[in-house]
Scaffold this active site. Structure first.
Site, mmCIF file in Angstrom:
data_model
loop_
_atom_site.group_PDB
_atom_site.id
_atom_site.type_symbol
_atom_site.label_atom_id
_atom_site.label_comp_id
_atom_site.label_asym_id
_atom_site.label_seq_id
_atom_site.Cartn_x
_atom_site.Cartn_y
_atom_site.Cartn_z
ATOM 1 N N LYS A 15 30.948 -25.110 -13.628
ATOM 2 C CA LYS A 15 29.444 -25.040 -13.647
ATOM 3 C C LYS A 15 29.113 -23.870 -14.582
ATOM 4 O O LYS A 15 30.007 -23.040 -15.143
ATOM 5 C CB LYS A 15 29.251 -24.732 -12.237
ATOM 6 C CG LYS A 15 29.608 -25.625 -10.986
ATOM 7 C CD LYS A 15 29.245 -25.005 -9.599
ATOM 8 C CE LYS A 15 29.267 -26.124 -8.509
ATOM 9 N NZ LYS A 15 29.129 -25.691 -7.264
ATOM 10 N N GLU B 244 30.187 -40.141 -8.524
ATOM 11 C CA GLU B 244 30.010 -38.849 -9.313
ATOM 12 C C GLU B 244 30.547 -39.359 -10.835
ATOM 13 O O GLU B 244 29.834 -38.834 -11.711
ATOM 14 C CB GLU B 244 30.804 -37.772 -8.917
ATOM 15 C CG GLU B 244 30.062 -37.147 -7.545
ATOM 16 C CD GLU B 244 30.948 -35.872 -6.912
ATOM 17 O OE1 GLU B 244 30.226 -35.408 -5.927
ATOM 18 O OE2 GLU B 244 31.911 -35.855 -7.223
ATOM 19 N N HIS C 223 32.971 -27.625 -9.512
ATOM 20 C CA HIS C 223 32.885 -28.601 -8.479
ATOM 21 C C HIS C 223 33.928 -29.539 -8.750
ATOM 22 O O HIS C 223 34.502 -29.849 -9.747
ATOM 23 C CB HIS C 223 31.476 -29.443 -8.921
ATOM 24 C CG HIS C 223 31.409 -30.551 -8.251
ATOM 25 N ND1 HIS C 223 30.896 -31.195 -7.106
ATOM 26 C CD2 HIS C 223 31.869 -31.882 -8.632
ATOM 27 C CE1 HIS C 223 31.168 -32.097 -6.447
ATOM 28 N NE2 HIS C 223 31.823 -32.982 -7.531
ATOM 29 N N TYR D 247 23.608 -33.812 -6.654
ATOM 30 C CA TYR D 247 23.392 -32.982 -5.435
ATOM 31 C C TYR D 247 22.406 -33.763 -4.381
ATOM 32 O O TYR D 247 21.821 -32.880 -3.693
ATOM 33 C CB TYR D 247 23.037 -31.519 -5.608
ATOM 34 C CG TYR D 247 24.185 -30.642 -6.058
ATOM 35 C CD1 TYR D 247 25.511 -30.691 -5.222
ATOM 36 C CD2 TYR D 247 24.365 -29.433 -6.920
ATOM 37 C CE1 TYR D 247 26.518 -30.010 -5.735
ATOM 38 C CE2 TYR D 247 25.431 -29.054 -7.290
ATOM 39 C CZ TYR D 247 26.440 -29.149 -6.471
ATOM 40 O OH TYR D 247 27.539 -28.230 -7.044
ATOM 41 N N ASN E 292 30.002 -20.771 -7.231
ATOM 42 C CA ASN E 292 31.544 -21.032 -7.109
ATOM 43 C C ASN E 292 32.281 -21.597 -8.188
ATOM 44 O O ASN E 292 33.188 -22.129 -8.044
ATOM 45 C CB ASN E 292 31.558 -21.663 -5.552
ATOM 46 C CG ASN E 292 30.977 -22.858 -5.400
ATOM 47 O OD1 ASN E 292 30.462 -23.535 -6.490
ATOM 48 N ND2 ASN E 292 30.801 -23.496 -4.342
HETATM 49 N N1 UDP Z 1 26.237 -24.607 -1.476
HETATM 50 C C1 UDP Z 1 25.514 -23.296 -1.324
HETATM 51 N N2 UDP Z 1 25.391 -22.907 -0.190
HETATM 52 C C2 UDP Z 1 25.778 -23.394 1.071
HETATM 53 C C3 UDP Z 1 26.522 -24.766 0.821
HETATM 54 C C4 UDP Z 1 26.642 -25.501 -0.571
HETATM 55 O O1 UDP Z 1 25.045 -22.570 -2.305
HETATM 56 O O2 UDP Z 1 25.635 -23.163 2.167
HETATM 57 C C5 UDP Z 1 26.354 -24.931 -3.028
HETATM 58 C C6 UDP Z 1 27.623 -24.740 -3.521
HETATM 59 O O3 UDP Z 1 27.414 -24.227 -4.845
HETATM 60 C C7 UDP Z 1 28.311 -26.043 -3.443
HETATM 61 C C8 UDP Z 1 27.406 -26.959 -3.546
HETATM 62 O O4 UDP Z 1 26.053 -26.631 -2.878
HETATM 63 O O5 UDP Z 1 29.504 -26.035 -4.331
HETATM 64 C C9 UDP Z 1 27.508 -28.316 -2.846
HETATM 65 O O6 UDP Z 1 27.886 -28.327 -1.519
HETATM 66 P P1 UDP Z 1 29.090 -28.976 -0.692
HETATM 67 O O7 UDP Z 1 28.975 -28.749 0.831
HETATM 68 O O8 UDP Z 1 29.062 -30.311 -1.427
HETATM 69 O O9 UDP Z 1 30.335 -28.134 -1.181
HETATM 70 P P2 UDP Z 1 31.557 -28.452 -2.402
HETATM 71 O O10 UDP Z 1 31.813 -29.841 -2.012
HETATM 72 O O11 UDP Z 1 31.009 -27.892 -3.601
HETATM 73 O O12 UDP Z 1 32.686 -27.566 -1.884
HETATM 74 MG MG MG Z 2 30.657 -31.546 -2.197
#
Ligand code: UDP
Ligand code: MG
Length: 169
Positions: A13, A138, A127, A53, A124
């Protein structure tokens, strides 16, 4: 147990690119011994970011998340990669660590390099797809068939004569 060959989409990212973490992330992912079958730098449009997203659209931080992926807080670049091999999805997710960087294993990519903003977005760094269905959706969103060295999903050919495209002058 027979473990299937899988593909998974990885995005480094904009915070990862801005913080010069590309090399660190790729080195960590090389521990998986998976094969990279596609890689490129993308400037994500709003449409692409919203499509990526789409499952988060009801979250209060959705707009911030889209701006984060578009690079408005760092640099408008994402490195997109497709990893291929046995159990690719789990192997990559394991090295990424939990979504929340404060809860992630400190040795994981997100635990080591992630942060939570004052607006509550998890920056974080990486992805990675969570299951085969998500990976297929995706990968098809970020890559065209000719950009991967394998064809992990069925393709079809189209004859297109009536469109404009750039070629080297
Ligand atoms: N995210 C966030 N706050 C949250 C949950 C998710 O900012 O409480 C953001 C974070 O950058 C995350 C992305 O939204 O990577 C997608 O969320 P997902 O639940 O799909 O998590 P991932 O698959 O990336 O672990
Ligand atoms: Mg996810």
């Amino acid at each position: 147990m027979i473990v299937a060959e899988q593909q998974t989409l990885v995005l480094i990212k904009p915070d990862g690119l801005k913080k010069s973490l590309t090399g660190n992330v790729l080195t960590r992912l090389s521990e998986t011994k998976l094969t990279i079958i596609g890689a490129k730098i993308v400037k994500p449009t709003r449409d692409l970011s919203v499509a990526h997203y789409s499952h988060m659209k009801d979250k209060p931080f959705f707009e911030e998340l889209i701006r984060y992926l578009m690079g408005e807080f760092h640099t408008p670049r994402v490195m997109a990669l497709v990893y291929h091999g046995e159990d690719a999805i789990e192997k990559v997710r394991g090295i990424c660590g939990s979504t929340n960087p404060e809860e992630a294993d400190p040795v994981s990519i997100r635990g080591a390099y992630g942060r939570i903003t004052t607006k509550g977005v998890y920056e974080n760094v990486i992805h990675a797809s969570t299951n085969e269905e998500e990976a297929e959706r995706e990968i098809k969103l970020w890559f065209k068939p000719g950009e991967l060295i394998l064809e992990p999903y069925p393709v079809k050919e189209e004859v297109a004569s009536n469109y404009r495209r750039k070629v080297w002058a």
